[in-house]
Design an enzyme around this catalytic site. Structure first.
Site, short mmCIF file in Angstrom:
data_model
loop_
_atom_site.label_atom_id
_atom_site.label_comp_id
_atom_site.label_asym_id
_atom_site.label_seq_id
_atom_site.Cartn_x
_atom_site.Cartn_y
_atom_site.Cartn_z
N ARG A 1024 32.05 42.58 36.60
CA ARG A 1024 31.70 41.19 36.29
C ARG A 1024 30.21 41.12 35.96
O ARG A 1024 29.38 41.63 36.70
CB ARG A 1024 32.01 40.31 37.49
CG ARG A 1024 31.77 38.82 37.26
CD ARG A 1024 32.06 38.03 38.52
NE ARG A 1024 33.45 38.14 38.92
CZ ARG A 1024 33.87 38.04 40.18
NH1 ARG A 1024 32.99 37.85 41.16
NH2 ARG A 1024 35.15 38.12 40.47
N ARG A 1093 25.33 34.34 43.60
CA ARG A 1093 25.98 34.89 42.41
C ARG A 1093 25.54 34.15 41.15
O ARG A 1093 24.55 33.43 41.15
CB ARG A 1093 27.50 34.85 42.59
CG ARG A 1093 27.97 35.66 43.80
CD ARG A 1093 29.47 35.74 43.87
NE ARG A 1093 29.94 36.56 44.98
CZ ARG A 1093 31.23 36.84 45.20
NH1 ARG A 1093 32.16 36.35 44.39
NH2 ARG A 1093 31.59 37.59 46.21
N LYS A 1164 29.63 35.18 50.36
CA LYS A 1164 29.19 34.84 49.01
C LYS A 1164 28.49 33.48 48.97
O LYS A 1164 28.72 32.62 49.83
CB LYS A 1164 30.40 34.84 48.07
CG LYS A 1164 31.40 33.75 48.37
CD LYS A 1164 32.64 33.81 47.47
CE LYS A 1164 33.70 34.72 48.04
NZ LYS A 1164 34.98 34.60 47.31
N LYS A 1166 27.35 30.44 46.01
CA LYS A 1166 27.53 30.04 44.62
C LYS A 1166 26.79 28.74 44.33
O LYS A 1166 26.84 27.80 45.13
CB LYS A 1166 29.02 29.87 44.30
CG LYS A 1166 29.84 31.13 44.50
CD LYS A 1166 31.31 30.90 44.22
CE LYS A 1166 32.13 32.17 44.40
NZ LYS A 1166 33.58 31.95 44.15
N CYS A 1385 43.72 31.86 37.67
CA CYS A 1385 42.97 33.08 38.00
C CYS A 1385 43.72 34.29 37.46
O CYS A 1385 44.83 34.18 36.94
CB CYS A 1385 42.80 33.19 39.51
SG CYS A 1385 44.33 33.54 40.39
N CYS A 1391 44.44 42.02 40.76
CA CYS A 1391 43.83 41.49 41.97
C CYS A 1391 44.61 41.94 43.20
O CYS A 1391 45.80 41.68 43.32
CB CYS A 1391 43.77 39.97 41.92
SG CYS A 1391 43.05 39.24 43.41
N CYS A 1430 46.67 33.40 45.02
CA CYS A 1430 46.46 33.41 46.46
C CYS A 1430 45.61 32.20 46.81
O CYS A 1430 45.11 31.51 45.91
CB CYS A 1430 45.78 34.72 46.89
SG CYS A 1430 44.01 34.77 46.57
N CYS A 1434 39.95 31.03 43.35
CA CYS A 1434 39.09 31.40 42.23
C CYS A 1434 39.15 30.40 41.07
O CYS A 1434 38.16 30.18 40.39
CB CYS A 1434 39.44 32.80 41.73
SG CYS A 1434 39.01 34.10 42.90
#
Length: 1530
Positions: A1024, A1093, A1164, A1166, A1385, A1391, A1430, A1434
């Site tokens: 990514r 990120r 994470k 964002k 996603c 994934c 899931c 995302c």
């Protein structure tokens, strides 16, 4: 009791009862035959069979796939096999028929076209050795079908039962068959005897000499007893009975004789005493008739219905008779009975053959009235091989051999006859029959027949991708000589699509072009044109006509000049203007051509050496092939062609590599000689989805069943390799060919990385060997240890069961037990009964299924009938979630694998030393709660519960441990990249590489197949990029595209966070990919991991000035929060020489992370920026959301700051929830990056580092309270947030199409469904965007909704841009608003967290909803729909108006009520629903919304107002007041 209305149903039901295997031949797999629907219905209902123990196996085969090959294996294995088919396959199957005639195979044949059938397919195979039986009514179809099966069993010879399904006599319904009658007629003793006499023959094409025989007294072995047949009696009152009711009334002596003399194939046919020895004798025609007579006698006794080999109805003194073959007998019978006595045919008799072969000629003449002087033979046989009809010849020989005064026999060709034309037809027949010199072969009726709708076979649901690619590549130059559906006067479509016809057509076309060149050359030297212009251009063209490139370049100019000339000569040349082009000639065929290469035309093309291209599409799925009958012997056309040595050969798969398909087609076209392009398009049914085709393709390519390669026999002449391997594995046969021709060494040298993979000779035996070696290695290690053994086996889905099993094994070892620990599927099951103590731990996957690494183990245990576990002690612990399946009917799925395993082991005699332990994720400590109760019981049962001095267990390694030990994100990444023994890296390095912007994944489509082959998963990496604000230059776009093509899987993903993502990058290409990204002035550092990120920014095409100012801020924040470690540069970008120098210097550099510290953030982080009125970046969904505020002058002034948004959730864990950001206040532009930093630092120091599911900023804020958290930020910052400024959002979707900004520049937003940039046959998007980027105009902006905006295009550049867009269909935005507002996603196959499909499924679901959308008038109304595989969020599903979140494969939780502006969370509406339920819910809901919504009311608001769902006001009440309460169903 039910009734039957069609012959196909009647026959299928009998075949089902009387067979072990039924080969159902269909025009196409998605198109039913007249038999298949009934067969599949019986199979689905699990209806019992008479012959098979439970129910028969039904094998569905396409007509063009040499279907009778599927008969060899079962019939030779002693399984009674029948075939249901139409007559089109018979002639092509003659080589097989001669062999099957000696086996009890029954072939039920419907002769087509219905209503006017062509019986030539029957007569053409009459000498094949089969018995032929004909039925003409619906009742006969049932009775004769039963006769066929009974006769096959009795005689042990093949029987063909044929009928016209369109006969009017089939219109009367009949009752279902009597099962007891079927049982009585089938002779089950002979059936059992056949089952026990398996054939050892293996050859398909050579005569193996098998003959059906009877055992008779040795004195009678050389003779065959005849059967006397008495004369026929008349029907009632001397009248002919209608065929729908006719019943033979012959003398009973025939049946009686048959009953006295009958014998089964396995019994003595003699009345001799048992003292005399037995000998085999071939089954004779008389035997066949004797067996049939007994069957018919028994049938008559039970039903009253009589049958015989020939049947005559009519007066006993008739002077003329009609012998009908292939006609609708009922039409003629009705007419003869009803006609006035004045007609010549009023008192005629009618003869039909019930048994067409063997033809019992000697018995026919005595059956006919002595008064008969003339017989008219009416045959519906349209393709005769002799001048005389085959039945006419049979009858002539029979009558002639009988001696005496033979009647006159006259043959007729019978055309289409109806009840309206039968009288005229009979008059014509008898006028000729009664004349002094009758004419033979007179045609009666309409020989063309009724107008038939020709069956058009369906292409796969995705249509034929390869044909589209051919058209794209060659355009007007493309010429397909055997194109299906093309019109060829007087020639059947089936024939014109054959390679033979196509090849001949191409040769004729080549000769035609040669003549055309001569004509053009001659014309260029005449004065026949009005102007001089054509002369010069014709002369130029004639000189270059055989040079394809030059001819094609000149052709448009020549045509242009001729078009304006107006002369007769010009018009003459223009009538064939296509010949000015050097065409690309192609023959297109299917894998059916591979079954007999010598007869298919492939051989002829190759042997000719002509410049002809063949595209052969193979549709057999790998999984079908793996389970297929090995005797089907489909030949490898590629190897066949390569062995010729003169042909270009390529093996391609559009769903694996679109680019390679293009390369192969272009190379084939340029090759001067025969070319063969083998194209893979696997499908079970023509309606299969693209997803299914993709998955099958990937399996076949990955495992080497369908290798991708290109072979040019003249490569050496050009200094290039002859063989180019475009995939990583090749199959054994291809490997052997290359080795033989010494090309393998070239491939090895050129591609050393493939050397370990250039074979696919893996299989179950290899897997078994691996299991055995692993177990033996364990055993060897334990030999010297004391203590009882304990084998620990696990089936693990996400690692919990595996980790628990390994910990248990270590604890057992500490207690003195000899422990082994391995996955269930890695364990050699043959050792299970010898074990002393076995402990099994299983997670729960899918819908109560075993995890993948335990499925084979379970299936073997479940199906085993000979495992004896009487001496085995066992214990089972199961891991599951009692709330996962909320409905009461689904509660059985809770811990189902463990429960089932425990019960099965008890059934097999095992001794359960503990109750089945149940771990529940809903308990306070998850599954550990139940485990803590279960483990002590295990130690007690094993007698090791009181061991003292047990060592302390080291705590489990956490992500925090990995980070702090990594030396600022180095770990052992470099060492892992250098390890060529595996495509993977270590578990700890997998966590660290995320900080570098890459995840290790494996292709989940291939997991099962690779495991079965003994291979590790298909590991690859996702990369990514870090792309501030989603902005890239055209040059960068081209560089990204090249990386995806050369180093990835030929696609790019535009993510929901405005960046590029590459998939399928194997480990060996990971570093080159990183370096290529760096050369493009991009990076991947901190694109993933526990750091800040990619910083997002609204695209805002209408306001370029504002976008520029906000974009600058996004870059400033991103750079300010970037990690400082040099590990990224050191691992990915430094060359070896620099590294060596650094190591010699002592590696003195010590990294420092001033913002993050050595452990970075808890999770994470964002940040996103939105510019009102567009919330196209979902500003509420991120840790920090910045809402841009403009001042009075229109320039950026500052931001309203939201904090605490986040989407990650765990199903059924109410401690986890999504959350929208809380308003902290306003901050000025110059301070915003500092405010972001301070929020991040407070999270760094206060976030939960012990529980990663509770580590995001949203939980920290809720734990501390918004005011307290904000206070800590302000304290650290030294400033306070101001009151928020007013703003308004109107949507969170993109605006598609062209828009103009305030500077007069143009912007176009492309619809990129779910962000996937790829080329397909239908839409060459990737290629089109390359052409746009090559213009080097404007810039590319990736949107937060996974779409793409081409920005800053000047007016003068618009025409060039629009032309390219139109050519590649990039300008199409004409989609439903629902589709335009959707997002998904990646999910499967890459994934590792995905529980269900997402990106590959959402488009299909939308397609199924669009009809309802259209009907409701909502095509232009946006409804925000999102899907994820899931609950990690995302695609930010929790903010969508309607969302589907994967729960298990094919099952989703459905959520309603999200805010259209992205400002409100939705709520659970239904749990674990499949597609059928989704559609049942959505369709009426959409209609309700269309009918009852308020003015301007959005879908999410409507769902709340009308009570479908309650509003979610905060993340903490996300789980409250759901429409469907998640309970354990108790």
């Amino acid at each position: 009791m039910g009734s039957i209305s069609t012959a196909g149903e009647a026959v299928a039901r009998i075949a089902y009862l009387a067979s072990h295997v039924i080969v159902s031949v269909q025009p196409a797999l998605a198109t039913d035959s007249e038999f298949s629907e009934t067969l599949h219905s019986l199979q689905k209902s699990k209806a019992p069979s008479v012959v098979a123990k439970e129910h028969p196996e039904i094998v569905t085969v396409r007509q063009n796939a040499d279907p009778l090959l599927s008969v060899f294996q079962p019939i030779r294995a002693g399984r009674l096999t029948s075939v249901t088919t139409d007559a089109s396959i018979l002639v092509k199957s003659i080589p097989h028929l001669y062999k099957f005639a000696q086996y009890p195979v029954v072939i039920h044949v419907s002769v087509h076209p219905a209503g006017f059938p062509d019986f030539s397919n029957i007569t053409s195979i009459r000498q094949s050795g089969f018995t032929f039986l004909q039925s003409e009514t619906l009742q006969q179809a049932q009775d004769i079908a039963l006769t066929a099966h009974a006769l096959a069993i009795k005689s042990r010879k093949g029987v063909i039962h044929f009928f016209d399904p369109g006969s009017i006599a089939f219109s009367k319904e009949i009752a279902y068959e009597n099962r007891e009658l079927v049982r009585g007629l089938l002779d089950l003793d002979s059936t059992a005897a056949f089952q026990n006499s398996r054939s050892e023959e293996t050859t398909l094409y050579a005569d193996d000499g098998r003959n059906a025989t009877l055992s008779v007294a040795r004195s009678q072995a050389g003779t065959a007893g005849g059967v006397h047949v008495g004369p026929l009696s008349t029907g009632d009152n001397g009248k002919t009975l209608p065929a729908s009711e006719e019943t033979s009334t012959r003398a009973e002596s025939s049946s009686a004789s048959s009953r006295r003399e009958s014998s089964t194939g396995g019994e003595s046919a003699s009345s001799a005493t048992t003292v005399e020895s037995l000998a085999p004798r071939p089954v004779s025609s008389e035997d066949i008739y004797r067996f049939a007579s007994q069957i018919w006698a028994n049938l008559k006794e039970a039903t009253g219905r009589s049958y015989d080999a020939f049947e005559y109805t009519g007066p006993p003194n008739a002077e003329a008779a009609i012998f009908l073959f292939g006609a609708d007998t009922a039409i003629f019978a009705d007419e003869v009975d009803a006609v006035d006595d004045s007609e010549a045919y009023a008192h005629a008799g009618i003869i039909t053959a019930r048994m067409y072969r063997p033809w019992l000629g000697a018995s026919l003449a005595p059956l006919l009235p002595q008064s008969i002087r003339r017989i008219a033979v009416l045959e519906q046989v349209r393709r005769k091989t002799t001048r005389w009809g085959p039945v006419l010849l049979d009858l002539l020989m029979s009558i002639k051999s009988s001696g005496g005064n033979s009647p006159l026999i006259v043959g007729y060709q019978l055309g289409y006859i109806t009840d309206k034309t039968v009288r005229q037809a009979l008059r014509g027949v008898f006028q000729n029959l009664t004349s002094e010199s009758p004419v033979q072969n007179l045609q009666i009726g309409n020989m063309d027949g009724p107008r038939q709708e020709e069956l058009v076979l369906e292409q796969p649901g995705l249509e034929n991708a390869y044909m589209k690619i051919l058209d794209q590549v060659f355009g007007e130059r493309l010429h397909i000589a055997n194109q299906s559906g093309a019109k060829h006067a007087g020639i059947s479509n089936e024939f014109t699509s054959s390679p033979e016809y196509g090849f001949g057509s191409l040769l004729a076309r080549k000769e035609r072009r040669t003549r055309f060149i001569d004509e053009a050359r001659a014309a260029s030297k005449t004065d026949d044109f009005v102007t001089k212009a054509p002369l010069e251009w014709l002369a130029k063209w004639a000189l270059a006509a055989n040079d394809g490139d030059k001819a094609n370049a000149l052709a448009p100019e020549v045509i242009s000049r001729l078009s304006t000339d107006g002369s007769a000569a010009a018009s003459q040349l223009l009538s064939s203007k296509g010949l000015f082009f050097s065409e690309s000639p192609w023959l297109v065929g299917s894998d059916a051509w591979a079954y007999d290469l010598g007869n298919s035309g492939v051989h002829h093309v190759l042997a000719s050496g002509e410049n002809v291209n063949m595209l052969i599409v193979d549709s057999q799925p790998y999984s079908e092939r793996a389970a297929a009958d090995a005797a089907r012997r489909k030949k490898d056309i590629g190897l066949y062609a390569m062995n010729f040595g003169n042909a270009y050969v390529a093996s391609v798969a559009v769903y694996s590599s679109y680019t390679q398909v293009l390369e192969a087609m272009i190379e084939a076209d340029k090759f001067d000689g025969p070319s063969v392009v083998l194209a893979y398009l696997p499908y079970e049914k023509e309606t299969d989805s693209p997803l299914t085709v993709l998955q099958e393709t990937k399996k076949a390519v990955d495992l080497g069943y369908w290798p991708l390669y290109r072979w040019d026999p003249r490569g050496d002449e050009k200094g290039e390799p002859n063989f180019q391997l475009d995939s990583e594995r090749i199959k054994k046969e291809l490997e052997e060919f290359l080795r033989r021709d010494n090309y393998m060494s070239q491939v090895m040298k050129r591609h050393p990385e493939f050397s370990a993979n250039l074979s696919s000779s893996y299989g179950t035996e290899v897997r078994q060997l691996q299991k055995r070696k692993a177990k033996d290695a364990y055993s060897k290690l334990l030999d010297g240890l004391a203590g009882d053994p304990m084998t620990v086996l696990f089936a693990s889905d996400n690692g919990n069961a595996e980790n628990l099993a390994k910990r248990l094994a270590n604890r057992g070892k500490a207690r003195g037990l000899k422990t082994i620990c391995m996955a269930m599927d890695d364990y050699p099951l043959e050792d299970l009964s010898t074990e002393q103590n076995v402990v099994l731990l299983s997670a729960t996957a899918g819908q109560g299924e075993f995890p993948q690494n335990g499925r084979t183990f379970w299936e073997t245990i479940r199906d085993s009938t000979d495992l004896d576990l009487a001496t085995v002690n066992f214990a089972v612990f199961a891991l599951g979630d009692s709330h996962y399946w909320p409905r009461k009917e689904d509660k059985i799925y809770y811990n189902k694998p463990g429960k089932d395993l425990h019960a099965r082991l008890v059934t097999l005699g095992g001794n359960a030393i503990t109750d089945c332990g149940l771990g529940d994720d809903q308990d306070p400590d998850g599954y550990q709660t139940g485990y803590a109760e279960w483990e002590p019981k295990l130690w007690q049962a094993l007698g090791v519960d009181k061991v003292e001095g047990l060592p302390d267990e080291p705590p489990p390694i956490t992500n925090e441990d990995i980070k702090i030990a990594s030396n600022y994100l180095r770990g052992t990444i470099e060492e892992g990249l250098s390890d060529t023994t595996t495509a993977a890296i270590s578990a700890s390095d997998q966590q660290l590489t995320k900080f570098h912007g890459t995840y290790m994944q494996d292709d989940r489509d291939l997991r099962d197949e690779r495991k079965a082959q003994g291979l590790e998963p298909a590991y690859a990496f996702m990369i990514r990029c870090r792309l501030n604000g989603g902005v890239a230059s055209p040059k960068q776009w081209l560089q990204m595209d090249e990386i995806s093509t050369k180093l990835g899987n030929e696609t790019m993903k535009l993510t929901t966070r405005q960046t590029f993502q590459f998939h399928g990058v194997v480990k060996g290409k990971l570093k080159p990919a990183m370096q290529a990204i760096n050369k493009a002035l991009m990076t991947t550092i901190a694109a993933c991991g526990d750091v800040n990120r990619n910083v997002m920014c609204s695209v805002l095409p209408q306001q370029s000035q504002c976008h520029a100012e906000v974009y600058a801020i996004s870059a400033k924040i991103s750079d300010h929060l970037l990690p400082s470690t040099t590990a990224y540069h050191e691992i990915w970008l430094e060359d070896d020489e620099t590294k060596e120098k650094r190591k010699i210097a002592g590696d003195a550099l010590v990294d420092n992370e001033p913002l993050y510290g050595p452990t970075y953030l808890p999770r994470k982080f964002k940040i996103t920026i939105a510019i009102p009125p567009h919330n196209d970046t979902d500003v509420y969904a991120h840790d920090i959301g910045l809402i841009a505020i403009k001042g009075a002058d229109g320039h950026l002034e500052g931001f309203n700051l939201l904090a605490g948004g986040g989407m990650g959730v765990t199903h059924n864990n109410k401690k986890t929830y999504p959350r929208t950001g809380s308003m902290f206040g306003y901050v000025t532009t110059d301070q915003v990056h500092i405010a972001c930093e301070k929020i991040m630092l407070v999270q760094r120091d206060n976030g939960d580092r012990t529980n990663r599911k509770h580590a995001r900023l949203k939980y920290t804020i809720d734990d501390m309270g918004v005011d307290v958290f904000r206070g800590k930020v302000e304290e650290l910052w030294g400033q306070k947030f101001a009151d928020p400024k007013p703003f308004k959002f109107e949507s969170n979707i993109d605006t598609f199409g062209w828009q103009k900004d305030e500077n007069g520049l143009n912007h176009f937003t492309f619809f990129i469904e779910n962000g996937r940039i790829e080329d397909t046959a239908e839409f060459p998007m990737k290629s089109g965007l390359i052409e746009v980027a090559k213009l080097q105009r404007g810039e590319f902006r990736l949107t937060g909704n996974q779409h793409l905006t081409l920005s800053n295009i000047a007016d003068e550049d618009l025409p060039a841009v629009k032309e390219i867009m139109k050519k590649h269909k990039l300008d199409n935005t004409n989609f439903s608003a629902l589709r335009l507002s959707s997002s998904a996603c990646v999910a499967f196959p890459t994934c590792g967290l995905a529980m269900a499909e997402s990106e590959r499924y959402l488009p299909e679901l939308i397609t199924k909803l669009e009809t309802t959308i259209e009907e409701a008038g909502l095509r232009q109304d946006s409804i925000v729909m999102r899907m994820t595989g899931c609950p990690n969020g995302c695609a930010r599903p929790w903010l969508a108006e309607v969302a589907f979140v994967g729960k298990a494969y094919g099952a989703y939780n459905m959520y309603l009520g999200g805010g259209y502006h992205g400002n409100r969370l939705n709520k659970l509406y239904r749990s674990s629903i499949m597609e059928e339920e989704i559609l049942e819910i959505m369709r009426p809901l959409i209609k309700h919304y269309a009918k009852d919504r308020l003015e301007g009311e959005k879908f999410g608001d409507f769902a709340i107002r009308t009570g479908y769902i309650q509003e979610t006001t905060h993340g903490t009440n996300f789980h409250e007041n759901t429409a469907e309460e998640e309970s354990d169903g108790e």
